[in-house]
Motif scaffolding. Sequence first.
Motif, PDB file in Angstrom:
ATOM      1  N   ALA A 120      -0.734  23.457 107.431  1.00  0.00           N
ATOM      2  CA  ALA A 120       0.304  23.801 106.454  1.00  0.00           C
ATOM      3  C   ALA A 120       1.024  22.545 105.962  1.00  0.00           C
ATOM      4  O   ALA A 120       1.314  22.415 104.772  1.00  0.00           O
ATOM      5  CB  ALA A 120       1.300  24.785 107.064  1.00  0.00           C
ATOM      6  N   LEU A 121       1.296  21.604 106.859  1.00  0.00           N
ATOM      7  CA  LEU A 121       1.947  20.356 106.459  1.00  0.00           C
ATOM      8  C   LEU A 121       1.045  19.529 105.542  1.00  0.00           C
ATOM      9  O   LEU A 121       1.514  18.973 104.542  1.00  0.00           O
ATOM     10  CB  LEU A 121       2.327  19.535 107.693  1.00  0.00           C
ATOM     11  N   ILE A 122      -0.228  19.463 105.864  1.00  0.00           N
ATOM     12  CA  ILE A 122      -1.174  18.715 105.023  1.00  0.00           C
ATOM     13  C   ILE A 122      -1.287  19.374 103.645  1.00  0.00           C
ATOM     14  O   ILE A 122      -1.275  18.702 102.611  1.00  0.00           O
ATOM     15  CB  ILE A 122      -2.559  18.625 105.701  1.00  0.00           C
ATOM     16  N   ALA A 123      -1.384  20.709 103.603  1.00  0.00           N
ATOM     17  CA  ALA A 123      -1.494  21.419 102.332  1.00  0.00           C
ATOM     18  C   ALA A 123      -0.243  21.208 101.478  1.00  0.00           C
ATOM     19  O   ALA A 123      -0.333  21.006 100.262  1.00  0.00           O
ATOM     20  CB  ALA A 123      -1.719  22.910 102.580  1.00  0.00           C
ATOM     21  N   THR A 124       0.918  21.205 102.081  1.00  0.00           N
ATOM     22  CA  THR A 124       2.166  20.973 101.354  1.00  0.00           C
ATOM     23  C   THR A 124       2.217  19.550 100.807  1.00  0.00           C
ATOM     24  O   THR A 124       2.613  19.337  99.656  1.00  0.00           O
ATOM     25  CB  THR A 124       3.378  21.225 102.276  1.00  0.00           C
ATOM     26  N   ALA A 125       1.801  18.582 101.602  1.00  0.00           N
ATOM     27  CA  ALA A 125       1.791  17.189 101.149  1.00  0.00           C
ATOM     28  C   ALA A 125       0.835  17.008  99.981  1.00  0.00           C
ATOM     29  O   ALA A 125       1.158  16.322  99.006  1.00  0.00           O
ATOM     30  CB  ALA A 125       1.411  16.268 102.307  1.00  0.00           C
ATOM     31  N   VAL A 126      -0.340  17.625 100.043  1.00  0.00           N
ATOM     32  CA  VAL A 126      -1.312  17.528  98.956  1.00  0.00           C
ATOM     33  C   VAL A 126      -0.749  18.176  97.701  1.00  0.00           C
ATOM     34  O   VAL A 126      -0.880  17.635  96.594  1.00  0.00           O
ATOM     35  CB  VAL A 126      -2.653  18.175  99.368  1.00  0.00           C
ATOM     36  N   PHE A 130       1.855  15.857  96.182  1.00  0.00           N
ATOM     37  CA  PHE A 130       1.270  14.610  95.706  1.00  0.00           C
ATOM     38  C   PHE A 130       0.530  14.800  94.389  1.00  0.00           C
ATOM     39  O   PHE A 130       0.629  13.986  93.486  1.00  0.00           O
ATOM     40  CB  PHE A 130       0.325  14.045  96.774  1.00  0.00           C
ATOM     41  N   PHE A 131      -0.224  15.897  94.247  1.00  0.00           N
ATOM     42  CA  PHE A 131      -1.062  16.080  93.070  1.00  0.00           C
ATOM     43  C   PHE A 131      -0.430  16.935  91.977  1.00  0.00           C
ATOM     44  O   PHE A 131      -0.631  16.668  90.797  1.00  0.00           O
ATOM     45  CB  PHE A 131      -2.408  16.710  93.457  1.00  0.00           C
ATOM     46  N   PHE A 132       0.300  17.971  92.329  1.00  0.00           N
ATOM     47  CA  PHE A 132       0.742  18.933  91.330  1.00  0.00           C
ATOM     48  C   PHE A 132       2.161  18.708  90.833  1.00  0.00           C
ATOM     49  O   PHE A 132       2.477  19.063  89.714  1.00  0.00           O
ATOM     50  CB  PHE A 132       0.589  20.361  91.864  1.00  0.00           C
ATOM     51  N   LYS A 133       3.032  18.132  91.566  1.00  0.00           N
ATOM     52  CA  LYS A 133       4.402  17.902  91.115  1.00  0.00           C
ATOM     53  C   LYS A 133       4.463  16.804  90.065  1.00  0.00           C
ATOM     54  O   LYS A 133       5.289  16.840  89.177  1.00  0.00           O
ATOM     55  CB  LYS A 133       5.322  17.548  92.291  1.00  0.00           C
ATOM     56  N   LYS A 134       3.586  15.829  90.112  1.00  0.00           N
ATOM     57  CA  LYS A 134       3.598  14.742  89.139  1.00  0.00           C
ATOM     58  C   LYS A 134       3.210  15.228  87.747  1.00  0.00           C
ATOM     59  O   LYS A 134       3.642  14.677  86.760  1.00  0.00           O
ATOM     60  CB  LYS A 134       2.663  13.627  89.576  1.00  0.00           C
ATOM     61  N   LYS A 135       2.409  16.262  87.638  1.00  0.00           N
ATOM     62  CA  LYS A 135       2.005  16.780  86.338  1.00  0.00           C
ATOM     63  C   LYS A 135       3.200  17.324  85.572  1.00  0.00           C
ATOM     64  O   LYS A 135       3.284  17.168  84.366  1.00  0.00           O
ATOM     65  CB  LYS A 135       0.943  17.869  86.489  1.00  0.00           C
ATOM     66  N   GLU A 136       4.133  17.949  86.242  1.00  0.00           N
ATOM     67  CA  GLU A 136       5.313  18.487  85.577  1.00  0.00           C
ATOM     68  C   GLU A 136       6.156  17.358  84.984  1.00  0.00           C
ATOM     69  O   GLU A 136       6.686  17.482  83.896  1.00  0.00           O
ATOM     70  CB  GLU A 136       6.148  19.304  86.556  1.00  0.00           C
ATOM     71  N   VAL A 137       6.250  16.239  85.666  1.00  0.00           N
ATOM     72  CA  VAL A 137       7.018  15.101  85.179  1.00  0.00           C
ATOM     73  C   VAL A 137       6.335  14.507  83.954  1.00  0.00           C
ATOM     74  O   VAL A 137       6.980  14.171  82.974  1.00  0.00           O
ATOM     75  CB  VAL A 137       7.186  14.038  86.291  1.00  0.00           C
ATOM     76  N   SER A 138       5.010  14.385  83.974  1.00  0.00           N
ATOM     77  CA  SER A 138       4.304  13.788  82.844  1.00  0.00           C
ATOM     78  C   SER A 138       4.382  14.685  81.610  1.00  0.00           C
ATOM     79  O   SER A 138       4.392  14.193  80.491  1.00  0.00           O
ATOM     80  CB  SER A 138       2.845  13.504  83.204  1.00  0.00           C
ATOM     81  N   GLU A 139       4.443  15.997  81.772  1.00  0.00           N
ATOM     82  CA  GLU A 139       4.587  16.888  80.630  1.00  0.00           C
ATOM     83  C   GLU A 139       5.935  16.695  79.959  1.00  0.00           C
ATOM     84  O   GLU A 139       6.045  16.767  78.738  1.00  0.00           O
ATOM     85  CB  GLU A 139       4.407  18.343  81.063  1.00  0.00           C
ATOM     86  N   LYS A 140       6.963  16.416  80.713  1.00  0.00           N
ATOM     87  CA  LYS A 140       8.280  16.166  80.136  1.00  0.00           C
ATOM     88  C   LYS A 140       8.280  14.867  79.343  1.00  0.00           C
ATOM     89  O   LYS A 140       8.922  14.765  78.315  1.00  0.00           O
ATOM     90  CB  LYS A 140       9.345  16.116  81.230  1.00  0.00           C
ATOM     91  N   LYS A 141       7.563  13.863  79.799  1.00  0.00           N
ATOM     92  CA  LYS A 141       7.500  12.594  79.074  1.00  0.00           C
ATOM     93  C   LYS A 141       6.838  12.759  77.722  1.00  0.00           C
ATOM     94  O   LYS A 141       7.205  12.101  76.769  1.00  0.00           O
ATOM     95  CB  LYS A 141       6.738  11.551  79.899  1.00  0.00           C
ATOM     96  N   GLU A 142       5.840  13.619  77.636  1.00  0.00           N
ATOM     97  CA  GLU A 142       5.159  13.836  76.369  1.00  0.00           C
ATOM     98  C   GLU A 142       6.106  14.404  75.319  1.00  0.00           C
ATOM     99  O   GLU A 142       6.046  14.021  74.164  1.00  0.00           O
ATOM    100  CB  GLU A 142       3.960  14.767  76.555  1.00  0.00           C
ATOM    101  N   THR A 143       6.985  15.294  75.702  1.00  0.00           N
ATOM    102  CA  THR A 143       7.911  15.872  74.725  1.00  0.00           C
ATOM    103  C   THR A 143       8.984  14.869  74.331  1.00  0.00           C
ATOM    104  O   THR A 143       9.491  14.920  73.221  1.00  0.00           O
ATOM    105  CB  THR A 143       8.577  17.148  75.268  1.00  0.00           C
ATOM    106  N   GLN A 144       9.309  13.926  75.204  1.00  0.00           N
ATOM    107  CA  GLN A 144      10.296  12.911  74.863  1.00  0.00           C
ATOM    108  C   GLN A 144       9.722  11.881  73.907  1.00  0.00           C
ATOM    109  O   GLN A 144      10.462  11.236  73.184  1.00  0.00           O
ATOM    110  CB  GLN A 144      10.793  12.209  76.123  1.00  0.00           C
ATOM    111  N   ASN A 145       8.410  11.700  73.883  1.00  0.00           N
ATOM    112  CA  ASN A 145       7.782  10.705  73.024  1.00  0.00           C
ATOM    113  C   ASN A 145       7.328  11.309  71.708  1.00  0.00           C
ATOM    114  O   ASN A 145       6.358  10.855  71.116  1.00  0.00           O
ATOM    115  CB  ASN A 145       6.589  10.068  73.754  1.00  0.00           C
ATOM    116  N   GLU A 146       8.027  12.285  71.220  1.00  0.00           N
ATOM    117  CA  GLU A 146       7.689  12.930  69.959  1.00  0.00           C
ATOM    118  C   GLU A 146       7.889  11.940  68.812  1.00  0.00           C
ATOM    119  O   GLU A 146       8.892  11.247  68.740  1.00  0.00           O
ATOM    120  CB  GLU A 146       8.587  14.151  69.765  1.00  0.00           C
ATOM    121  N   LEU A 147       6.905  11.865  67.917  1.00  0.00           N
ATOM    122  CA  LEU A 147       6.983  10.954  66.780  1.00  0.00           C
ATOM    123  C   LEU A 147       7.482  11.693  65.546  1.00  0.00           C
ATOM    124  O   LEU A 147       7.056  12.798  65.260  1.00  0.00           O
ATOM    125  CB  LEU A 147       5.612  10.338  66.501  1.00  0.00           C
ATOM    126  N   ILE A 148       8.383  11.045  64.807  1.00  0.00           N
ATOM    127  CA  ILE A 148       8.960  11.612  63.593  1.00  0.00           C
ATOM    128  C   ILE A 148       8.763  10.592  62.479  1.00  0.00           C
ATOM    129  O   ILE A 148       8.945   9.393  62.673  1.00  0.00           O
ATOM    130  CB  ILE A 148      10.455  11.925  63.790  1.00  0.00           C
TER     131      ILE A 148
END
Length: 65
Positions: free
Chosen positions: A8-14, A17-35
């Motif tokens: 359970a600890l290994i599964a939580t760490a994985v 490590f892999f899935f929480k970073k995707k949410e952060v990168s999606e927010k960066k894409e909306t901040q870099n909107e070009l006008i």
Amino acid sequence: MGKLIFFALIATAVYFFFFKKKEVSEKKETQNELIMCDKCKTFYPKNEIKQINGKNICKDCYANS
């Protein structure tokens, strides 16, 4: 029982490590909107555009006007 807790600890760490970073990168894409600047027709990031009289003007065009 100990093996189950270890798994359970290994599964939580994985997960974090892999899935929480995707949410952060999606927010960066909306901040870099070009006008597009209505004066020079060049695309700039949203934070470099000013709205003056309902028109989007880049910092360079605003400084030169």
